[in-house]
Structure formats: structure tokens, C-alpha cells
Write an enzyme that holds these catalytic residues in place. Sequence first.
Site, PDB file in Angstrom:
ATOM      1  N   GLY A  13       0.849  -1.195   0.000  1.00 14.84           N
ATOM      2  CA  GLY A  13       0.000   0.000   0.000  1.00 14.84           C
ATOM      3  C   GLY A  13       0.880   1.239   0.000  1.00 14.84           C
ATOM      4  O   GLY A  13       2.092   1.172  -0.272  1.00 14.84           O
ATOM      5  N   ALA A  41      -5.819  -1.546   0.937  1.00 14.70           N
ATOM      6  CA  ALA A  41      -6.825  -0.579   1.410  1.00 14.70           C
ATOM      7  C   ALA A  41      -6.562   0.762   0.744  1.00 14.70           C
ATOM      8  O   ALA A  41      -7.488   1.537   0.470  1.00 14.70           O
ATOM      9  CB  ALA A  41      -6.753  -0.450   2.926  1.00 14.70           C
ATOM     10  N   GLY A  48      -9.597  11.525   0.416  1.00 15.15           N
ATOM     11  CA  GLY A  48      -8.376  12.215   0.053  1.00 15.15           C
ATOM     12  C   GLY A  48      -7.358  12.246   1.160  1.00 15.15           C
ATOM     13  O   GLY A  48      -7.361  11.392   2.054  1.00 15.15           O
ATOM     14  N   GLU A 113     -13.770  17.760   5.615  1.00 15.63           N
ATOM     15  CA  GLU A 113     -14.355  16.538   6.175  1.00 15.63           C
ATOM     16  C   GLU A 113     -14.589  16.721   7.663  1.00 15.63           C
ATOM     17  O   GLU A 113     -14.144  17.714   8.258  1.00 15.63           O
ATOM     18  CB  GLU A 113     -13.430  15.348   5.906  1.00 15.63           C
ATOM     19  CG  GLU A 113     -13.341  15.023   4.424  1.00 15.63           C
ATOM     20  CD  GLU A 113     -12.656  13.716   4.136  1.00 15.63           C
ATOM     21  OE1 GLU A 113     -11.986  13.174   5.027  1.00 15.63           O
ATOM     22  OE2 GLU A 113     -12.803  13.229   3.017  1.00 15.63           O
ATOM     23  N   HIS A 241     -16.747   3.798  10.531  1.00 15.35           N
ATOM     24  CA  HIS A 241     -17.149   4.891   9.645  1.00 15.35           C
ATOM     25  C   HIS A 241     -18.663   4.977   9.734  1.00 15.35           C
ATOM     26  O   HIS A 241     -19.352   3.962   9.613  1.00 15.35           O
ATOM     27  CB  HIS A 241     -16.713   4.610   8.202  1.00 15.35           C
ATOM     28  CG  HIS A 241     -16.762   5.835   7.352  1.00 15.35           C
ATOM     29  ND1 HIS A 241     -17.938   6.417   6.966  1.00 15.35           N
ATOM     30  CD2 HIS A 241     -15.780   6.629   6.863  1.00 15.35           C
ATOM     31  CE1 HIS A 241     -17.677   7.500   6.249  1.00 15.35           C
ATOM     32  NE2 HIS A 241     -16.364   7.651   6.181  1.00 15.35           N
ATOM     33  N   HIS A 349     -13.852   0.644  10.048  1.00 14.35           N
ATOM     34  CA  HIS A 349     -13.194   1.326   8.946  1.00 14.35           C
ATOM     35  C   HIS A 349     -11.695   1.467   9.138  1.00 14.35           C
ATOM     36  O   HIS A 349     -10.931   1.348   8.186  1.00 14.35           O
ATOM     37  CB  HIS A 349     -13.828   2.713   8.834  1.00 14.35           C
ATOM     38  CG  HIS A 349     -13.335   3.527   7.691  1.00 14.35           C
ATOM     39  ND1 HIS A 349     -13.384   3.077   6.396  1.00 14.35           N
ATOM     40  CD2 HIS A 349     -12.777   4.765   7.638  1.00 14.35           C
ATOM     41  CE1 HIS A 349     -12.885   4.017   5.591  1.00 14.35           C
ATOM     42  NE2 HIS A 349     -12.503   5.035   6.327  1.00 14.35           N
ATOM     43  N   SER A 389      -4.817   9.490   7.662  1.00 13.78           N
ATOM     44  CA  SER A 389      -4.068   8.228   7.657  1.00 13.78           C
ATOM     45  C   SER A 389      -3.131   8.089   6.466  1.00 13.78           C
ATOM     46  O   SER A 389      -2.012   7.603   6.614  1.00 13.78           O
ATOM     47  CB  SER A 389      -5.004   7.032   7.736  1.00 13.78           C
ATOM     48  OG  SER A 389      -6.105   7.233   6.913  1.00 13.78           O
ATOM     49  N   LEU A 390      -3.572   8.529   5.271  1.00 13.44           N
ATOM     50  CA  LEU A 390      -2.652   8.476   4.131  1.00 13.44           C
ATOM     51  C   LEU A 390      -1.454   9.370   4.426  1.00 13.44           C
ATOM     52  O   LEU A 390      -0.311   9.032   4.141  1.00 13.44           O
ATOM     53  CB  LEU A 390      -3.371   8.926   2.849  1.00 13.44           C
ATOM     54  CG  LEU A 390      -4.481   7.998   2.339  1.00 13.44           C
ATOM     55  CD1 LEU A 390      -5.254   8.660   1.202  1.00 13.44           C
ATOM     56  CD2 LEU A 390      -3.926   6.661   1.872  1.00 13.44           C
TER      57      LEU A 390
HETATM   58  C1  LIG Z   1     -12.920   2.336   1.857  1.00  8.86           C
HETATM   59  C2  LIG Z   1     -11.795   3.093   2.477  1.00  8.86           C
HETATM   60  C3  LIG Z   1     -11.689   4.466   2.299  1.00  8.86           C
HETATM   61  C4  LIG Z   1     -10.645   5.190   2.888  1.00  8.86           C
HETATM   62  N1  LIG Z   1     -10.539   6.532   2.649  1.00  8.86           N
HETATM   63  C5  LIG Z   1      -9.473   7.210   3.156  1.00  8.86           C
HETATM   64  C6  LIG Z   1      -9.267   8.586   2.850  1.00  8.86           C
HETATM   65  O1  LIG Z   1     -10.025   9.188   2.098  1.00  8.86           O
HETATM   66  N2  LIG Z   1      -8.201   9.221   3.402  1.00  8.86           N
HETATM   67  C7  LIG Z   1      -7.312   8.587   4.236  1.00  8.86           C
HETATM   68  O2  LIG Z   1      -6.363   9.221   4.717  1.00  8.86           O
HETATM   69  N3  LIG Z   1      -7.482   7.272   4.530  1.00  8.86           N
HETATM   70  C8  LIG Z   1      -8.521   6.584   4.001  1.00  8.86           C
HETATM   71  N4  LIG Z   1      -8.675   5.256   4.292  1.00  8.86           N
HETATM   72  C9  LIG Z   1      -7.654   4.593   5.104  1.00  8.86           C
HETATM   73  C10 LIG Z   1      -6.404   4.372   4.249  1.00  8.86           C
HETATM   74  O3  LIG Z   1      -6.786   3.988   2.955  1.00  8.86           O
HETATM   75  C11 LIG Z   1      -5.530   3.291   4.864  1.00  8.86           C
HETATM   76  O4  LIG Z   1      -5.312   3.549   6.217  1.00  8.86           O
HETATM   77  C12 LIG Z   1      -4.168   3.251   4.155  1.00  8.86           C
HETATM   78  O5  LIG Z   1      -4.354   3.184   2.764  1.00  8.86           O
HETATM   79  C13 LIG Z   1      -3.382   2.071   4.661  1.00  8.86           C
HETATM   80  O6  LIG Z   1      -2.233   1.968   3.880  1.00  8.86           O
HETATM   81  P1  LIG Z   1      -1.161   0.870   4.249  1.00  8.86           P
HETATM   82  O7  LIG Z   1      -0.063   1.017   3.259  1.00  8.86           O
HETATM   83  O8  LIG Z   1      -0.838   0.961   5.671  1.00  8.86           O
HETATM   84  O9  LIG Z   1      -1.921  -0.536   4.061  1.00  8.86           O
HETATM   85  P2  LIG Z   1      -2.713  -1.148   2.820  1.00  8.86           P
HETATM   86  O10 LIG Z   1      -2.919  -0.158   1.747  1.00  8.86           O
HETATM   87  O11 LIG Z   1      -3.904  -1.833   3.365  1.00  8.86           O
HETATM   88  O12 LIG Z   1      -1.708  -2.263   2.279  1.00  8.86           O
HETATM   89  C14 LIG Z   1      -1.438  -3.414   3.049  1.00  8.86           C
HETATM   90  C15 LIG Z   1      -0.544  -4.325   2.239  1.00  8.86           C
HETATM   91  O13 LIG Z   1      -0.017  -5.361   3.057  1.00  8.86           O
HETATM   92  C16 LIG Z   1      -0.131  -6.608   2.404  1.00  8.86           C
HETATM   93  N5  LIG Z   1      -0.155  -7.657   3.410  1.00  8.86           N
HETATM   94  C17 LIG Z   1      -0.958  -7.743   4.518  1.00  8.86           C
HETATM   95  N6  LIG Z   1      -0.653  -8.851   5.223  1.00  8.86           N
HETATM   96  C18 LIG Z   1       0.356  -9.479   4.559  1.00  8.86           C
HETATM   97  C19 LIG Z   1       1.077 -10.679   4.790  1.00  8.86           C
HETATM   98  N7  LIG Z   1       0.843 -11.483   5.822  1.00  8.86           N
HETATM   99  N8  LIG Z   1       2.035 -11.028   3.895  1.00  8.86           N
HETATM  100  C20 LIG Z   1       2.299 -10.245   2.805  1.00  8.86           C
HETATM  101  N9  LIG Z   1       1.621  -9.098   2.542  1.00  8.86           N
HETATM  102  C21 LIG Z   1       0.670  -8.726   3.415  1.00  8.86           C
HETATM  103  C22 LIG Z   1      -1.417  -6.480   1.605  1.00  8.86           C
HETATM  104  O14 LIG Z   1      -1.497  -7.450   0.614  1.00  8.86           O
HETATM  105  C23 LIG Z   1      -1.236  -5.040   1.082  1.00  8.86           C
HETATM  106  O15 LIG Z   1      -0.350  -5.053  -0.016  1.00  8.86           O
HETATM  107  C24 LIG Z   1      -9.704   4.518   3.706  1.00  8.86           C
HETATM  108  C25 LIG Z   1      -9.810   3.143   3.888  1.00  8.86           C
HETATM  109  C26 LIG Z   1     -10.837   2.430   3.278  1.00  8.86           C
HETATM  110  C27 LIG Z   1     -10.912   0.951   3.496  1.00  8.86           C
END
Ligand SMILES: Cc1cc2nc3c(=O)[nH]c(=O)nc-3n(C[C@H](O)[C@H](O)[C@H](O)COP(=O)(O)OP(=O)(O)OC[C@H]3O[C@@H](n4cnc5c(N)ncnc54)[C@H](O)[C@@H]3O)c2cc1C
Length: 524
Positions: A13, A41, A48, A113, A241, A349, A389-390
Site C-alpha cells: 500500500g 486498502a 483524500g 471533512e 465509519h 473502517h 491516515s494516508l
Molecule cells: C474504503 C476506504 C476508504 C478510505 N478513505 C481514506 C481517505 O479518504 N483518506 C485517508 O487518509 N485514509 C482513508 N482510508 C484509510 C487508508 O486507505 C488506509 O489507512 C491506508 O491506505 C493504509 O495503507 P497501508 O499502506 O498501511 O496498508 P494497505 O494499503 O492496506 O496495504 C497493506 C498491504 O499489506 C499486504 N499484506 C498484509 N498482510 C500481509 C502478509 N501477511 N504477507 C504479505 N503481505 C501482506 C497487503 O497485501 C497489502 O499489499 C480509507 C480506507 C478504506 C478501506
Amino acid sequence: MRKHVDFLVIGSGIAGLTYALKVAKHGKVCIVTKANLVDTATSYAQGGIAAVTYTPDSYEKHIQDTLIAGDGLCDENIVRITIKESTERIRELIRWGIKFDKTTSGKFDLAKEAGHSEYRVLHHKDSTGREIENTLVEQVWKHPKIEVIENNFAIDIITEHHLGIEVNRRTQHITCFGAYLLNPRTHLVDTILSKTTLIATGGAGQVYSTTTNPPISTGDGIAMVYRAKGTIENMEFMQFHPTALYNPQEKHSFLITEALRGFGGLLKNSEGKEFMQKYDARLALAPRDIVARAIDNELKILGDDYVYLDCRHLPKNELINHFPTIYAKCLSIGIDITRDMIPVVPAVHYTCGGIKVDEFGRSSIHHLYASGECSCTGLHGANRLASNSLLESLVFSHRASVDAIETAKNIEYNENIPDWNAEGMVYNEEMILITQSLRELQSIMSSYVGIVRSNLRLKRAFDRLEILYEETEALYNKSILTPRICELRNLINVGYLIIKAAINRKESRGLHYSLDFPKIIEKR
Ligand SMILES: Cc1cc2nc3c(=O)[nH]c(=O)nc-3n(C[C@H](O)[C@H](O)[C@H](O)COP(=O)(O)OP(=O)(O)OC[C@H]3O[C@@H](n4cnc5c(N)ncnc54)[C@H](O)[C@@H]3O)c2cc1C
């Protein structure tokens, strides 16, 4: 197979990809993901990314909004770091090629927001996450020093424990030497030795029955670090949410972004009456915990399954133009948001707690970093401010990369690490038990550890979870490994951490609301 890398990144992500692109200038990088690169996610983020761009907004205003949402539990130093570094991190995203919407005058088209005192959310229509993910993935694919391993599952991080040395939560010096990786097609487990490791595995929404999170959000990183005796914090603060689309036909709840309420959407009950004025002067734009509890209360009073978000009074063309994804999704199930009210319910959420890290993303385990939703930096405290969070992922992946680049220079691989021991494991004929146990777990968490909690409900959850834990450990210990059994085990770990933290918090604060310790919420 044994592999040696300078920087191991678990997760693809925003947190994993931005970190990988930075450290790749300084050594060999391997990104591992249990699904396809874009199955994250991040790809789902709609609203945004919050950042200070123009006056009348200021860092101080964004800082204060974050602290207020966090209900006294934010780490103020971390909040200040995150927000003051927001401008540079956004510039960097733009340099990578990410496009944010602009007005006709060429300025960023900022959204407002819940909980934000100013318009400050940069977005790409209502699919900001997809724009970010796709652009970063493009950069990663063409990078010569980044290897990508898709559809492989990180089972555990490797520590002294795997060398036969006993470690416990009081052990001062635990070191991460890499991770064990399961290839689900061959059932073989590879050993990846790394100088530094970043956990970027995202949140744990799948521990509940109703969630906006994608199927990958099973809290694997949090559970792995907990098992390795690392520090986990703030797990009681699971954010619901307030407005997910009510559509019982679908397992994964579609999010109706807060920006739609910021745009003028009104919350109404089944009698067609607005109700937020009974709960908070900020109405539908009160912080998420307040809106979610208000909806929960309305549902209980009227015995309904959902409330409505009414957008019928908003200018039709602008509505469709700003929210094309929501418009199309609702239309696909027969709801025209320009003419019909949208049925909505709260859904899990965001995981505010997670792997405790410091200001450089360093966990309590040496050479192990965490960033993104799996981490707990102290930014969100008891409640996350929307769209922070982003931003948090960007800031702490950057900071972790700075530290990891220096750290990796002085580390040798530990060649004494044994390969994974698969002795005594047999094909499991009772896969159905995994599905049933997962449903049971999600039902326990949704029934007893939801928006409104109590001592009695938490005790029930704890007792039931204990049985599931024993059964699943027995199954795990004799089964040939599959991602599904590993995910179930991880989710049970996460459920335990949420319940335990909720039992230990003897107050209502932020997202944790207990009938036994009610807090008088004054109307603001
Ligand atoms: C519907 C929705 C809307 C959202 N809208 C917003 C927004 O508008 N603004 C905002 O700031 N935040 C928003 N969020 C929250 C935000 O999107 C997330 O908090 C953020 O994208 C998380 O990023 P990340 O890189 O931590 O994890 P993720 O993007 O979830 O990536 C996790 C990664 O880890 C990998 N992974 C997990 N476990 C394992 C494992 N055991 N072995 C190998 N790989 C694994 C997955 O395959 C994936 O590639 C939203 C979330 C959702 C669900």
C-alpha cells in the site's frame, strides 16, 4: 529457498511503496505482498489526504483539529511532526506523478471533512487512493533495484526465538533478521534474510462482520509483531465509519465518503427527519465517533437497520462530477443519488492502534520498522481525524527510510537462522472449520465489541474468543500452512488485543465507549 536483501518491505500500500522507492537508492529491496500489488486498502481511499496548503488554513489549525479528534491521547510531538512535514510529502507525491483535482483558477480543489475546521483535503475525484496506488505501482515496476513478490504470505518475522533463544515481553533486545514467507501454490516456506524490515501490512477491519476494509486487512503485521513479543498499543480504538452503504447482498461494505456530507448531504432517519441536531452542534460533520454513535442510537430507538444520507437537494451535475464512483456504485444497485436517499450504516473502517513506533517508525524490535495502518505512531490517539491516515503513512515511511538507510550500513546477515520447520504437518481436510471459525470470530466482535461496549459484553467476548483460540491453535499446529489458516490465527490474535485493551480502559474515550464508564459528552 533463502534470499538476502538490504530492505525487506512487507505490504504494497502507500506505506510500503513510498518507503521502497526511497530506500531503493541505497540497496537491494524486496516488496512482498500476499495478493496482487494493487490489492490494498490504499486503493479504496476515497475522500483524500489532509494537508495544509493555503491560508486561511495553518499548521496550527490542523494540529489542533487532530488533537481534538484524538480526545487527549495523541502524542503532541508526533502530531506536530506529521502536520509540519505534510507540505513536503504532498509535493513529493506530485513529483511522482499523482494528480490532485484543481479548480478553474488552478488552485487545489480542497474538500472539508468531519472534524476539520478548514477546507484542506486534497483529492482525485472520489478515488484518491486508486490514483495514488496506481501511480506508485508504475514507479515501482520500472525500478531496477526493487524486486516484487506477489501472492506470497509473510507468516512470521524472524527473531532470536528462531535461534532457540528465549525471548519475552521484558526482553530488552529482540532483533528482527527477516521473515518467513509462504508460497501458497507450493506450500513451501522461504527464508528472507534482511538487514532491515518494514511492516506495512495495513489494518485489521476483517475482524468484524461489517467493514469497509478489503479482504487483505487481516491484521497480519500486528499479530506477527505481537507473537514476536513486540509492543502493541491502543487496539481498543477501532474506528467505525458512520456511513457505509447498506447493502446486505455484499460482504465488503462500500464506503460513502464523509466528503459527501461535507458537500451538503444530510443524515435522516426512517421517518425522513434529520437527527444530528440532537447529538452535536456540528451536525453531520461532527467527528466520526459521535456520528457513528448517534446513528447507532437512532437505529436502536426506531428498530431500523439503516438511516439515510439525503443528497437530493444538491446540484445534480456537481454531485455526479465530484462523486462519480459513489454515483455509479449506487446506481448499480438501483439507487440514483440525485433522486433517492442512500441507505447507510456504520461499519468498521480504521485500526487506530497497532505496532508501537517512535518518530522514525522504529518498533520495539531492533531493525524492525512499521508504517501505515498497522502502526501506532501516536498521531490518532483515541480517534483518527478523517484523511490523516494516508498522510501518516507518507510521513512515517519517509522517516523510517531515513533511519533504515543508515542502520542497514552497519548490519551483517545472520546466517545461523534455520529454515522453517514444517515437520508433523499434514493436509488439513477440515477447511470448512476455518470459514466457520472466522464467521464466529466476526460475530463475537460485532456483537460484543462494537460501537457501544460494556464490562459484561467484553467478558462474554473474551470467554468465547478463548475457546476459538484453543481450537485454532490446535488446528494450526497440525495443518499444512495456508494463508487462510494464518489469517484466522492473526485475526484471533488481533481480536484478543482489542478486547484486552478495551477491558483495561476504565473510561469512555474517543472511539472506546463503555456503558459502565459513560462520559457526559457536552454539546459543543
Ligand atoms: C474504503 C476506504 C476508504 C478510505 N478513505 C481514506 C481517505 O479518504 N483518506 C485517508 O487518509 N485514509 C482513508 N482510508 C484509510 C487508508 O486507505 C488506509 O489507512 C491506508 O491506505 C493504509 O495503507 P497501508 O499502506 O498501511 O496498508 P494497505 O494499503 O492496506 O496495504 C497493506 C498491504 O499489506 C499486504 N499484506 C498484509 N498482510 C500481509 C502478509 N501477511 N504477507 C504479505 N503481505 C501482506 C497487503 O497485501 C497489502 O499489499 C480509507 C480506507 C478504506 C478501506
